[in-house]
Design a protein around this motif. Sequence first.
Motif, PDB file in Angstrom:
ATOM      1  N   PHE A 113      54.852   5.298  68.133  1.00  0.00           N
ATOM      2  CA  PHE A 113      53.398   5.194  68.206  1.00  0.00           C
ATOM      3  C   PHE A 113      52.987   3.728  68.135  1.00  0.00           C
ATOM      4  CE2 PHE A 113      49.134   4.908  66.568  1.00  0.00           C
ATOM      5  CZ  PHE A 113      48.456   5.897  67.256  1.00  0.00           C
ATOM      6  N   ASP A 114      52.308   3.269  69.181  1.00  0.00           N
ATOM      7  CA  ASP A 114      51.803   1.892  69.220  1.00  0.00           C
ATOM      8  C   ASP A 114      50.341   1.940  69.656  1.00  0.00           C
ATOM      9  OD1 ASP A 114      51.210  -0.744  69.475  1.00  0.00           O
ATOM     10  OD2 ASP A 114      52.919  -1.250  70.751  1.00  0.00           O
ATOM     11  N   TYR A 115      49.463   1.649  68.714  1.00  0.00           N
ATOM     12  CA  TYR A 115      48.033   1.743  68.986  1.00  0.00           C
ATOM     13  C   TYR A 115      47.598   0.801  70.106  1.00  0.00           C
ATOM     14  CZ  TYR A 115      42.988   1.662  68.241  1.00  0.00           C
ATOM     15  OH  TYR A 115      41.632   1.731  68.423  1.00  0.00           O
ATOM     16  N   HIS A 116      48.311  -0.298  70.295  1.00  0.00           N
ATOM     17  CA  HIS A 116      47.930  -1.295  71.295  1.00  0.00           C
ATOM     18  C   HIS A 116      48.502  -0.993  72.681  1.00  0.00           C
ATOM     19  CE1 HIS A 116      46.257  -3.633  68.065  1.00  0.00           C
ATOM     20  NE2 HIS A 116      47.431  -3.639  67.432  1.00  0.00           N
ATOM     21  N   THR A 117      49.321   0.059  72.802  1.00  0.00           N
ATOM     22  CA  THR A 117      49.905   0.434  74.101  1.00  0.00           C
ATOM     23  C   THR A 117      49.308   1.751  74.552  1.00  0.00           C
ATOM     24  OG1 THR A 117      51.965  -0.674  73.496  1.00  0.00           O
ATOM     25  CG2 THR A 117      52.040   0.881  75.350  1.00  0.00           C
ATOM     26  N   PRO A 118      48.483   1.796  75.618  1.00  0.00           N
ATOM     27  CA  PRO A 118      47.795   3.030  76.041  1.00  0.00           C
ATOM     28  C   PRO A 118      48.735   4.202  76.284  1.00  0.00           C
ATOM     29  CG  PRO A 118      46.894   1.133  77.183  1.00  0.00           C
ATOM     30  CD  PRO A 118      48.097   0.645  76.448  1.00  0.00           C
ATOM     31  N   GLY A 119      49.845   3.989  76.952  1.00  0.00           N
ATOM     32  CA  GLY A 119      50.751   5.097  77.243  1.00  0.00           C
ATOM     33  C   GLY A 119      51.322   5.715  75.985  1.00  0.00           C
ATOM     34  N   SER A 120      51.702   4.891  75.028  1.00  0.00           N
ATOM     35  CA  SER A 120      52.253   5.372  73.767  1.00  0.00           C
ATOM     36  C   SER A 120      51.197   6.156  72.982  1.00  0.00           C
ATOM     37  CB  SER A 120      52.753   4.194  72.934  1.00  0.00           C
ATOM     38  OG  SER A 120      53.057   4.602  71.617  1.00  0.00           O
ATOM     39  N   PHE A 121      49.998   5.607  72.933  1.00  0.00           N
ATOM     40  CA  PHE A 121      48.899   6.271  72.225  1.00  0.00           C
ATOM     41  C   PHE A 121      48.618   7.651  72.821  1.00  0.00           C
ATOM     42  CE2 PHE A 121      44.434   7.159  71.388  1.00  0.00           C
ATOM     43  CZ  PHE A 121      44.317   6.818  70.044  1.00  0.00           C
ATOM     44  N   PHE A 122      48.622   7.718  74.169  1.00  0.00           N
ATOM     45  CA  PHE A 122      48.336   8.982  74.850  1.00  0.00           C
ATOM     46  C   PHE A 122      49.423  10.014  74.568  1.00  0.00           C
ATOM     47  CE2 PHE A 122      48.962  11.753  78.539  1.00  0.00           C
ATOM     48  CZ  PHE A 122      47.725  12.380  78.596  1.00  0.00           C
ATOM     49  N   ARG A 123      50.709   9.600  74.661  1.00  0.00           N
ATOM     50  CA  ARG A 123      51.811  10.538  74.447  1.00  0.00           C
ATOM     51  C   ARG A 123      51.805  11.101  73.025  1.00  0.00           C
ATOM     52  NH1 ARG A 123      57.366   8.024  75.800  1.00  0.00           N
ATOM     53  NH2 ARG A 123      58.031  10.153  75.294  1.00  0.00           N
ATOM     54  N   ALA A 124      51.605  10.221  72.041  1.00  0.00           N
ATOM     55  CA  ALA A 124      51.577  10.686  70.654  1.00  0.00           C
ATOM     56  C   ALA A 124      50.403  11.636  70.425  1.00  0.00           C
ATOM     57  CB  ALA A 124      51.493   9.492  69.708  1.00  0.00           C
ATOM     58  N   GLY A 125      49.237  11.279  70.969  1.00  0.00           N
ATOM     59  CA  GLY A 125      48.063  12.136  70.815  1.00  0.00           C
ATOM     60  C   GLY A 125      48.255  13.478  71.486  1.00  0.00           C
ATOM     61  N   LEU A 126      48.884  13.492  72.670  1.00  0.00           N
ATOM     62  CA  LEU A 126      49.122  14.740  73.385  1.00  0.00           C
ATOM     63  C   LEU A 126      50.048  15.660  72.597  1.00  0.00           C
ATOM     64  CD1 LEU A 126      48.759  16.442  75.949  1.00  0.00           C
ATOM     65  CD2 LEU A 126      50.707  15.216  76.945  1.00  0.00           C
ATOM     66  N   GLN A 127      51.113  15.104  72.017  1.00  0.00           N
ATOM     67  CA  GLN A 127      52.039  15.909  71.229  1.00  0.00           C
ATOM     68  C   GLN A 127      51.333  16.547  70.030  1.00  0.00           C
ATOM     69  OE1 GLN A 127      54.794  16.000  73.654  1.00  0.00           O
ATOM     70  NE2 GLN A 127      55.524  16.608  71.647  1.00  0.00           N
ATOM     71  N   LEU A 128      50.479  15.779  69.390  1.00  0.00           N
ATOM     72  CA  LEU A 128      49.755  16.309  68.230  1.00  0.00           C
ATOM     73  C   LEU A 128      48.750  17.380  68.636  1.00  0.00           C
ATOM     74  CD1 LEU A 128      49.225  12.977  66.300  1.00  0.00           C
ATOM     75  CD2 LEU A 128      50.541  14.937  65.493  1.00  0.00           C
ATOM     76  N   LEU A 129      48.051  17.191  69.763  1.00  0.00           N
ATOM     77  CA  LEU A 129      47.082  18.179  70.241  1.00  0.00           C
ATOM     78  C   LEU A 129      47.776  19.472  70.647  1.00  0.00           C
ATOM     79  CD1 LEU A 129      44.690  15.888  72.306  1.00  0.00           C
ATOM     80  CD2 LEU A 129      44.107  17.144  70.220  1.00  0.00           C
ATOM     81  N   LEU A 130      48.924  19.364  71.310  1.00  0.00           N
ATOM     82  CA  LEU A 130      49.675  20.562  71.696  1.00  0.00           C
ATOM     83  C   LEU A 130      50.150  21.326  70.459  1.00  0.00           C
ATOM     84  CD1 LEU A 130      51.807  19.176  74.677  1.00  0.00           C
ATOM     85  CD2 LEU A 130      49.936  20.849  74.806  1.00  0.00           C
ATOM     86  N   ALA A 131      50.594  20.589  69.458  1.00  0.00           N
ATOM     87  CA  ALA A 131      51.048  21.232  68.223  1.00  0.00           C
ATOM     88  C   ALA A 131      49.898  21.958  67.529  1.00  0.00           C
ATOM     89  CB  ALA A 131      51.651  20.190  67.286  1.00  0.00           C
ATOM     90  N   GLU A 132      48.713  21.324  67.485  1.00  0.00           N
ATOM     91  CA  GLU A 132      47.561  21.955  66.830  1.00  0.00           C
ATOM     92  C   GLU A 132      47.094  23.174  67.608  1.00  0.00           C
ATOM     93  OE1 GLU A 132      43.167  20.806  65.024  1.00  0.00           O
ATOM     94  OE2 GLU A 132      44.474  19.241  65.818  1.00  0.00           O
TER      95      GLU A 132
END
Length: 522
Positions: A113-132
């Motif tokens: 997770f890297d807040y300053h990298t858009p792709g990393s931020f998106f992938r981490a957020g997507l994984q968390l949203l899918l889990a929820e």
Amino acid sequence: MKKAIRYLRFSHDGQSNSSIEKQDLYTGQWLERNRVELIDTFIDAGYSARTFDRPDFIKLQEFITKHHQHVDYLVVDQMDRFSRDAGEAMSLAKKLQLKFSIQIVSVTEGITFDYHTPGSFFRAGLQLLLAEDDNINRANKVNGGIYTAKAKEGRYIHSRPPYGYDKIGKGKEKHIVINEPKAAIVRFIFQAYLHNTPMYLIRQQAKEMGMAVKGKNIIRGILDNPVYAGRQVVKPFKELPGGIFPAKHEAIIDPLVWEEVQRKLKKPEKERVTVLDEIPLRGVLKCHCGALLTGAPSRGRHGKYYYYYKCNHGRHNNISAIKAHQQMERIMELISLPQATVTAIREKAEQELEQRNKENKLLLAEKKAELAKEDAKLFSVEEKWISNTISHDTYNRWYTDIMQRKQHLKALIDRLSQNQTELYRTLYKTLDTLSDLKYVYNRCDASSKQELLRLGFDSNLYYEEGIYRTPTILEPLAHNVVKMKSEGVLIYEKKAGYPEITRLCGSTRARTADPLLVRQML
């Protein structure tokens, strides 16, 4: 060389060895590949990912606050093992990086997770949203099935049957049936509570009857549980209502008795009543309509005041206090215990004291041995810390846990070491007074008289048509109920919904009193 801390969370305590080995493998590979040193691990087993309120996660946060200068990564197995609340997890991940310069790494998913990298931020957020989203769908299916089984089919679906029942059958045919020896203890608990026996005495007697007593609130939990009345609690589901629903299993306790216990457990605020020596029955004696009688003086023709007990609801009762007090004194004479019963109580109390002292000595030795083991554990932990085989924070966690257990054991040892003989000496000195309750009653102040009456008649003393009436009376005091009725001072009439009056010890029906009851009366 960069450094990392690791966080593991298992949804249950019995995580398989293969699953743990797989997580260790991925973590080890990532650490080796990125040349990162693991300095500490935090593990929560049996906790949900819906909340961050987990013991080791809290310790993890404390560790980060203190030592974040020496930590570069927080390693997790998967993002959904870290948290299933996408919003909270993203906020925490952002805070860790921006405030503490710590990045979260999901080793099995290959995400840093890297807040300053858009792709990393998106992938981490997507994984968390899918889990929820997966968690929400699963919860809806599970909760819908539970609601149907409990509210519509009346099935008891919990894995463990409540005390007093056994679980039999398989699949949808699983149901609970009464275990009669345990059910007898459950009935005793309800009866004893309705007769104002303190919770700790009920707990103690239930243990002596064979109940494995664990936890301070076990008796309250049994009294609260509608399962014993053939019902069960159902949580609402979406638009469907929750509440207490009928169940298919057989009840141990009559529903009327269970409802009476619930009213008593709620402890409604008592009416404030000024206690006067001239009218001690005010606040304890009831009219036949159920309302408490008031009391006040009335001035006679010659200026003298006479006290009366009255009902505020119409003209139900207007009783001369002189007559009511004379009748009560006669009741006290007739409920006084025969000398044979007093002797039986003394013998039973002596036996109980001897047995309890033996049990306390055995338990005291056991707890002292446990305390010695905890001392040895503490010494071992201190040695490991001194030799630098564990980190300071790990030492603090172990030290805190051991000290808590030691404090608990020391408190138990202090209590078990106390001499209980003085309590029973007081009991013996006052036993003889039970053979003359009129003397005891007249020596009491107004408040003590009220407590004596509440205990003896279970707060169910009424007055109607010139005579006292009650649906409940302690069995040791009931040996002259026929004579009291013939003399027109008290009528004992059992009402529907009240449990039978039984002794609170032993299994026989002999008319001897229990020392626990006597202890309350004294």
